[in-house]
Scaffold this active site. Structure first.
Site: not given
Length: 428
Positions: A148, A248, A251, A259
């Site tokens: 997933e 992503f 900061a 995960c």
């Protein structure tokens, strides 16, 4: 198609609800009777936007039970979505997986496609086949690795709008690809068909790469501070490069959740069992682990003595739109502050903290009471409620004027105009 999902956690419930929405008859089983009783009453044991609505919408095709053997008997496809937590050394605890496999081996009396949704180290799916083959006629089952890629807080959307569907299939298996494509019929995403271990590795490599991007921008932010550079400008600049991408690259306090931390640890451990050094994976974890301490060191330059200071912490969940606090950097910073004898008042829209035995820790029901008479406030999770808060009102409620922006998500100039002392990371 008749499907059984074993495990009623984030992945299991989301998978069950979406598969039912795609028209399948799904029975979700779990050995936690209290959880199953709540689900039968139309109540979700976890907070995930849109989940309970989807469960209720598909009540005719989705049922819940604690009887795993009956569920296996009545289903042609079995999804395994149980937890695979980490041991302290980084190894993956596969006891829940193998417990389910033992139950399956005692219950198979007709052909089953066994789909592994849980994140497991390379080689696990083949090991499952070997274990089953000792007790079950090999012609009665095939094992598929179908990792997933769901983000807590947007899991329903992610499963309904996947960018890919990864299938790990054994070389001799001529049935499973067709079955899996029939299950996911209606979802617009390319299928990536690979080996069992290849699919297992794709999941680990994906999460480790994303964790690397977070640690990378956090290290860049530390360098930016030395040159009075705003790291948000740097992230925006490099994020425009299609080879890098802008996701992503924010900061802040670092990554957490169920995960990234465990998957990077597990991949590191797994590599070292093959005598492979992992300097990059080690660095990702080191940067993330020290990020909370880096923020605290910045706070100590303003408040050298933290003892008895009243600190408001906004956010407990590891990210917004979930109540999950597993490996949350927010919880870590609360623990660090408690070790400095601070008086901590926390608030989160969905998550709760266990305060038993912590005389210096309280949890409020709203932002205002959390901020009241505080010397400092730390924004630890970037809930919209915190970003959109009337910080002029917050200034009036607080005793001090320090705002620690643990997610670089607040308007630095606006806060400083209000008289706050703003502390972010790499904000020039």
């Amino acid at each position: 198609m008749k499907i059984c999902t074993i495990g009623a956690g984030y992945v299991g419930l989301t998978t069950s609800a979406v598969l039912a929405d795609l028209g399948h008859n799904v029975i979700c089983v779990d050995n936690n009777k209290k959880k199953i009783d709540h689900l039968k009453e139309g109540k979700s044991p976890i907070y995930e936007p849109g989940l309970i609505e989807l469960i209720r919408k598909n009540s005719k095709q989705l049922s819940f039970s604690t009887n795993i053997r009956d569920a296996i008997h009545s289903s042609s496809v079995i999804f395994i979505a149980v937890g695979t937590p980490s041991f302290s050394n980084g190894a993956t605890d596969l006891s829940h997986i193998y417990s389910v496999i033992r139950e399956i081996s005692l219950s198979i009396d007709s052909y089953k496609t066994i789909v592994i949704k849980s994140t497991v180290p390379p080689g696990t799916s083949q090991n499952i086949i070997d274990i089953l083959s000792k007790n079950v006629e090999p012609t009665l089952f095939n094992v598929v690795m179908n990792p997933e890629f769901l983000r807590e807080g947007s899991a329903i959307w992610d499963m309904l709008h996947p960018n890919k569907t990864v299938l790990g299939i054994a070389v001799h298996d001529i049935y499973s690809e067709k079955i899996m494509k029939e299950i996911y019929k209606g979802l617009d995403a390319p299928f990536i068909v690979t080996s069992l271990a290849g699919a297992e590795m794709i999941k680990y490599a994906s999460n480790s790469f994303l964790a690397m991007k977070i640690s990378f921008i956090n290290e860049i932010a530390r360098i930016c501070e030395s040159f009075q550079i705003d790291v948000t400008d740097v992230a925006n600049g490099i994020g425009k490069d299609p080879r890098i991408g802008n996701l992503f690259l924010k900061a802040g306090l670092g990554y957490g959740g169920s995960c990234f931390p465990k998957d990077v640890r597990s991949l590191t451990y797994t590599a070292k069992t093959k005598n492979i050094d992992t300097p990059l994976l080690d660095a990702i974890q080191k940067i993330n682990h020290t990020q909370v301490l880096f923020y605290l060191s910045k706070l100590k330059t303003i408040l050298p003595t933290l003892s008895s200071k009243k600190v408001a912490v906004l956010g407990l969940s590891f990210k917004p739109h979930t109540d999950d606090t597993r490996d949350s950097q927010s919880i870590r910073i609360v623990d660090e502050l408690l070790s400095h004898n601070c008086l901590i008042n926390v608030y989160d829209p969905k998550a709760k903290v266990h305060i038993d035995g912590h005389k210096n820790l309280t949890q409020s029901e709203d932002i205002e009471s959390t901020l009241l008479d505080s010397d400092c406030v730390i924004l630890a999770t970037e809930w919209d409620e915190f970003i959109k808060f009337d910080w002029k009102k917050g200034k009036e409620l607080m005793r001090g004027n320090i705002v620690v922006d643990g997610r670089n998500c607040l308007d630095k100039e606006a806060l400083e105009t209000l008289g706050f002392q703003y502390v972010g990371i790499g904000r020039g």
